[in-house]
Design a protein around this motif. Structure first.
Motif, PDB file in Angstrom:
ATOM      1  N   LEU A 222     -11.921  19.790  -6.956  1.00  0.00           N
ATOM      2  CA  LEU A 222     -11.356  20.591  -5.861  1.00  0.00           C
ATOM      3  C   LEU A 222      -9.839  20.440  -5.870  1.00  0.00           C
ATOM      4  O   LEU A 222      -9.309  19.408  -6.284  1.00  0.00           O
ATOM      5  CB  LEU A 222     -11.923  20.116  -4.510  1.00  0.00           C
ATOM      6  N   ASP A 223      -9.144  21.456  -5.420  1.00  0.00           N
ATOM      7  CA  ASP A 223      -7.692  21.379  -5.257  1.00  0.00           C
ATOM      8  C   ASP A 223      -7.396  20.836  -3.859  1.00  0.00           C
ATOM      9  O   ASP A 223      -7.647  21.499  -2.843  1.00  0.00           O
ATOM     10  CB  ASP A 223      -7.069  22.770  -5.440  1.00  0.00           C
ATOM     11  N   PHE A 224      -6.868  19.613  -3.803  1.00  0.00           N
ATOM     12  CA  PHE A 224      -6.616  18.948  -2.521  1.00  0.00           C
ATOM     13  C   PHE A 224      -5.159  19.077  -2.081  1.00  0.00           C
ATOM     14  O   PHE A 224      -4.707  18.352  -1.188  1.00  0.00           O
ATOM     15  CB  PHE A 224      -6.972  17.461  -2.617  1.00  0.00           C
ATOM     16  N   THR A 225      -4.413  19.977  -2.680  1.00  0.00           N
ATOM     17  CA  THR A 225      -3.012  20.156  -2.308  1.00  0.00           C
ATOM     18  C   THR A 225      -2.884  20.468  -0.809  1.00  0.00           C
ATOM     19  O   THR A 225      -3.571  21.354  -0.278  1.00  0.00           O
ATOM     20  CB  THR A 225      -2.381  21.307  -3.122  1.00  0.00           C
ATOM     21  N   GLY A 226      -2.007  19.709  -0.137  1.00  0.00           N
ATOM     22  CA  GLY A 226      -1.791  19.889   1.298  1.00  0.00           C
ATOM     23  C   GLY A 226      -2.677  19.027   2.162  1.00  0.00           C
ATOM     24  O   GLY A 226      -2.504  18.998   3.386  1.00  0.00           O
ATOM     25  N   ARG A 227      -3.606  18.304   1.571  1.00  0.00           N
ATOM     26  CA  ARG A 227      -4.519  17.464   2.347  1.00  0.00           C
ATOM     27  C   ARG A 227      -4.167  15.994   2.175  1.00  0.00           C
ATOM     28  O   ARG A 227      -3.530  15.587   1.184  1.00  0.00           O
ATOM     29  CB  ARG A 227      -5.960  17.730   1.925  1.00  0.00           C
ATOM     30  N   ASN A 228      -4.578  15.183   3.118  1.00  0.00           N
ATOM     31  CA  ASN A 228      -4.300  13.740   3.058  1.00  0.00           C
ATOM     32  C   ASN A 228      -4.954  13.147   1.808  1.00  0.00           C
ATOM     33  O   ASN A 228      -6.104  13.465   1.479  1.00  0.00           O
ATOM     34  CB  ASN A 228      -4.836  13.059   4.317  1.00  0.00           C
ATOM     35  N   TYR A 229      -4.210  12.301   1.128  1.00  0.00           N
ATOM     36  CA  TYR A 229      -4.693  11.765  -0.157  1.00  0.00           C
ATOM     37  C   TYR A 229      -5.973  10.948  -0.003  1.00  0.00           C
ATOM     38  O   TYR A 229      -6.767  10.836  -0.937  1.00  0.00           O
ATOM     39  CB  TYR A 229      -3.593  10.938  -0.832  1.00  0.00           C
ATOM     40  N   VAL A 230      -6.204  10.381   1.158  1.00  0.00           N
ATOM     41  CA  VAL A 230      -7.398   9.561   1.375  1.00  0.00           C
ATOM     42  C   VAL A 230      -8.670  10.398   1.225  1.00  0.00           C
ATOM     43  O   VAL A 230      -9.703   9.916   0.764  1.00  0.00           O
ATOM     44  CB  VAL A 230      -7.360   8.884   2.763  1.00  0.00           C
ATOM     45  N   THR A 231      -8.599  11.686   1.597  1.00  0.00           N
ATOM     46  CA  THR A 231      -9.788  12.540   1.511  1.00  0.00           C
ATOM     47  C   THR A 231     -10.121  12.914   0.066  1.00  0.00           C
ATOM     48  O   THR A 231     -11.255  13.277  -0.243  1.00  0.00           O
ATOM     49  CB  THR A 231      -9.574  13.845   2.306  1.00  0.00           C
ATOM     50  N   ALA A 232      -9.118  12.825  -0.831  1.00  0.00           N
ATOM     51  CA  ALA A 232      -9.334  13.200  -2.234  1.00  0.00           C
ATOM     52  C   ALA A 232      -9.613  11.991  -3.117  1.00  0.00           C
ATOM     53  O   ALA A 232     -10.533  12.001  -3.944  1.00  0.00           O
ATOM     54  CB  ALA A 232      -8.113  13.959  -2.762  1.00  0.00           C
ATOM     55  N   LEU A 233      -8.829  10.954  -2.924  1.00  0.00           N
ATOM     56  CA  LEU A 233      -8.910   9.772  -3.787  1.00  0.00           C
ATOM     57  C   LEU A 233      -9.686   8.676  -3.070  1.00  0.00           C
ATOM     58  O   LEU A 233      -9.116   7.810  -2.414  1.00  0.00           O
ATOM     59  CB  LEU A 233      -7.493   9.295  -4.143  1.00  0.00           C
ATOM     60  N   ARG A 234     -10.991   8.713  -3.185  1.00  0.00           N
ATOM     61  CA  ARG A 234     -11.842   7.870  -2.352  1.00  0.00           C
ATOM     62  C   ARG A 234     -12.210   6.537  -2.983  1.00  0.00           C
ATOM     63  O   ARG A 234     -13.024   5.795  -2.429  1.00  0.00           O
ATOM     64  CB  ARG A 234     -13.120   8.632  -2.001  1.00  0.00           C
ATOM     65  N   GLN A 235     -11.622   6.234  -4.124  1.00  0.00           N
ATOM     66  CA  GLN A 235     -11.925   4.963  -4.782  1.00  0.00           C
ATOM     67  C   GLN A 235     -11.173   3.825  -4.071  1.00  0.00           C
ATOM     68  O   GLN A 235      -9.939   3.854  -3.987  1.00  0.00           O
ATOM     69  CB  GLN A 235     -11.511   5.015  -6.255  1.00  0.00           C
ATOM     70  N   PRO A 236     -11.885   2.822  -3.542  1.00  0.00           N
ATOM     71  CA  PRO A 236     -11.220   1.737  -2.787  1.00  0.00           C
ATOM     72  C   PRO A 236     -10.107   1.041  -3.577  1.00  0.00           C
ATOM     73  O   PRO A 236      -9.031   0.773  -3.024  1.00  0.00           O
ATOM     74  CB  PRO A 236     -12.377   0.766  -2.487  1.00  0.00           C
ATOM     75  N   ALA A 237     -10.342   0.760  -4.857  1.00  0.00           N
ATOM     76  CA  ALA A 237      -9.327   0.073  -5.664  1.00  0.00           C
ATOM     77  C   ALA A 237      -8.072   0.935  -5.792  1.00  0.00           C
ATOM     78  O   ALA A 237      -6.943   0.425  -5.726  1.00  0.00           O
ATOM     79  CB  ALA A 237      -9.889  -0.260  -7.047  1.00  0.00           C
ATOM     80  N   LEU A 238      -8.262   2.232  -5.972  1.00  0.00           N
ATOM     81  CA  LEU A 238      -7.118   3.145  -6.103  1.00  0.00           C
ATOM     82  C   LEU A 238      -6.365   3.265  -4.780  1.00  0.00           C
ATOM     83  O   LEU A 238      -5.118   3.233  -4.750  1.00  0.00           O
ATOM     84  CB  LEU A 238      -7.611   4.514  -6.567  1.00  0.00           C
ATOM     85  N   LEU A 239      -7.097   3.389  -3.670  1.00  0.00           N
ATOM     86  CA  LEU A 239      -6.454   3.496  -2.356  1.00  0.00           C
ATOM     87  C   LEU A 239      -5.654   2.233  -2.031  1.00  0.00           C
ATOM     88  O   LEU A 239      -4.549   2.318  -1.469  1.00  0.00           O
ATOM     89  CB  LEU A 239      -7.509   3.760  -1.278  1.00  0.00           C
ATOM     90  N   ASP A 240      -6.180   1.063  -2.401  1.00  0.00           N
ATOM     91  CA  ASP A 240      -5.450  -0.191  -2.171  1.00  0.00           C
ATOM     92  C   ASP A 240      -4.157  -0.206  -2.980  1.00  0.00           C
ATOM     93  O   ASP A 240      -3.103  -0.644  -2.487  1.00  0.00           O
ATOM     94  CB  ASP A 240      -6.319  -1.390  -2.569  1.00  0.00           C
ATOM     95  N   ALA A 241      -4.229   0.260  -4.240  1.00  0.00           N
ATOM     96  CA  ALA A 241      -3.039   0.273  -5.096  1.00  0.00           C
ATOM     97  C   ALA A 241      -1.984   1.221  -4.530  1.00  0.00           C
ATOM     98  O   ALA A 241      -0.786   0.901  -4.537  1.00  0.00           O
ATOM     99  CB  ALA A 241      -3.429   0.692  -6.520  1.00  0.00           C
ATOM    100  N   ILE A 242      -2.422   2.387  -4.032  1.00  0.00           N
ATOM    101  CA  ILE A 242      -1.475   3.337  -3.439  1.00  0.00           C
ATOM    102  C   ILE A 242      -0.836   2.740  -2.194  1.00  0.00           C
ATOM    103  O   ILE A 242       0.393   2.837  -1.991  1.00  0.00           O
ATOM    104  CB  ILE A 242      -2.201   4.662  -3.085  1.00  0.00           C
TER     105      ILE A 242
END
Length: 353
Positions: free
Chosen positions: A39-59
């Motif tokens: 899906l194209d998540f442009t304009g949406r909060n990154y948390v809704t697109a990138l749901r991997q816990p390890a990735l979210l912690d790194a961000i």
């Protein structure tokens, strides 16, 4: 270069890339990221697109500390897992995320681990037997000539099994080293097939079968390595004798060259046909895997190391050839070796590689 559109640059990159703006919304993602995220998540909060816990912690840590972070995570794709390493780079309130597919590297590591485990298992069995018989000969059978003679015979068999395994491992290593070095010297296949049949004919007779050879009157020349092609023929014919011996015999034939769609060029076909018990269809596509056996117990009794067809596959890869199995249970098996006949065509493929 500074005026070159960022979107054009991102779209030309094969790795998935996502850019998060200061407002925590995705400001840009390239087509590779859209394909990965579905899906194209442009304009949406990154948390809704990138749901991997390890990735979210790194961000989160990168945005807070202002330093580059990395994270590894697994994504389910169809029936397989994909392993990604994320590189998270914060800059001027924005965050650049590059996702690198590490699946191929993980697969290589998995194959390496499996190979080491298989080799260890194959070595451990004869070594355990040898150590056990040595201990027996030093103890209970120390003064028993009959037991000594029997045990020494078994030990000789196990030691020979170890030797064959080591020889095949070394052979496999040598073939892999030269796999990308394509042979271009002309080789007469009629000579190689004839020599292989002559060498194995006594073994076929002992096994209760016979070899029939069908060769054209004129030489059949292909670009190749004669020693390696001899090894291919020896392995295939020997397998036919071991597992397909019957009163109907085994036929080894060279067929006229023809265009092969699978290789997109003119090829010579060598077939080895037996009339034995055949191979169940579910095993055919795995026969060239290292240490794969259709009947593990029977193959070990026959002295097989489980590496012969893997070596054959790598040799034929070097020759730009192919190995094809056809089998009907209870009726026999036909193994076809396809070899390109045009040396210039093979040389051009080497250049293209």
């Amino acid at each position: 270069m500074s005026n070159f559109p960022l979107k054009v640059l991102l779209n030309s990159v094969k790795s998935p890339i996502v850019i998060i703006g200061p407002d925590q919304r995705i400001s840009m993602q390239n087509p590779a990221a859209t394909e990965l995220l579905n899906l194209d998540f442009t304009g949406r909060n990154y948390v809704t697109a990138l749901r991997q816990p390890a990735l979210l912690d790194a961000i989160d840590h990168a945005r807070r500390d202002g330093t580059q972070k990395t994270a590894r995570f697994i994504v389910r794709s169809g029936n397989a897992d994909q392993t990604f390493e994320a590189i998270v780079v914060p800059e001027s309130g924005q965050t650049l995320i590059i996702l690198e597919d590490q699946s191929a590297e993980q697969d290589v590591n998995s194959v390496r681990r499996d190979f080491v485990a298989n080799v260890s298992h194959e070595l451990r069995t004869p070594l355990t037997a040898l150590l056990g018989f040595i201990e027996t000969l030093q103890g209970p059978a120390k003064n028993d000539p009959k037991a000594q003679e029997r045990f020494l015979g078994i030990m000789a068999t196990e030691a020979d099994r170890l030797r064959r395994l080591v020889d095949d491992l070394l052979s496999l290593s040598r073939v892999e080293e030269t796999e990308r070095s394509r042979p271009t010297d002309p080789v007469d296949l009629t000579t190689i097939v004839g020599q292989s049949v002559d060498l194995l004919d006594p073994i076929a007779t002992t096994a209760g079968t016979h070899l029939t050879v069908e060769l054209p009157a004129d030489p059949v020349t292909v670009p190749g390595d004669p020693a390696q092609l001899q090894q291919v023929l020896h392995n295939i014919i020997e397998n036919a004798i071991k597992y397909g011996a019957s009163e109907s015999g085994i036929t080894v034939a060279i067929h006229p060259e023809r265009f092969e769609k699978s290789l997109q060029q003119d090829c010579v076909r060598i077939t080895v046909q037996d009339h034995g018990i055949g191979i169940p269809a579910r095993h055919l596509f795995r026969l060239t895997e290292r240490f794969y056996r259709v009947d593990d117990h029977r193959d070990r009794e026959m002295g097989g190391t489980g590496l012969g067809l893997a070596i054959v596959k790598h040799i034929l890869n070097r020759h730009r050839g192919r190995l094809v199995f056809e089998s009907d249970e209870g009726q026999g098996t036909t193994v076809t070796i396809l070899l390109p006949v045009n040396a210039k065509q093979v040389a051009q493929q080497i250049y293209d590689d």
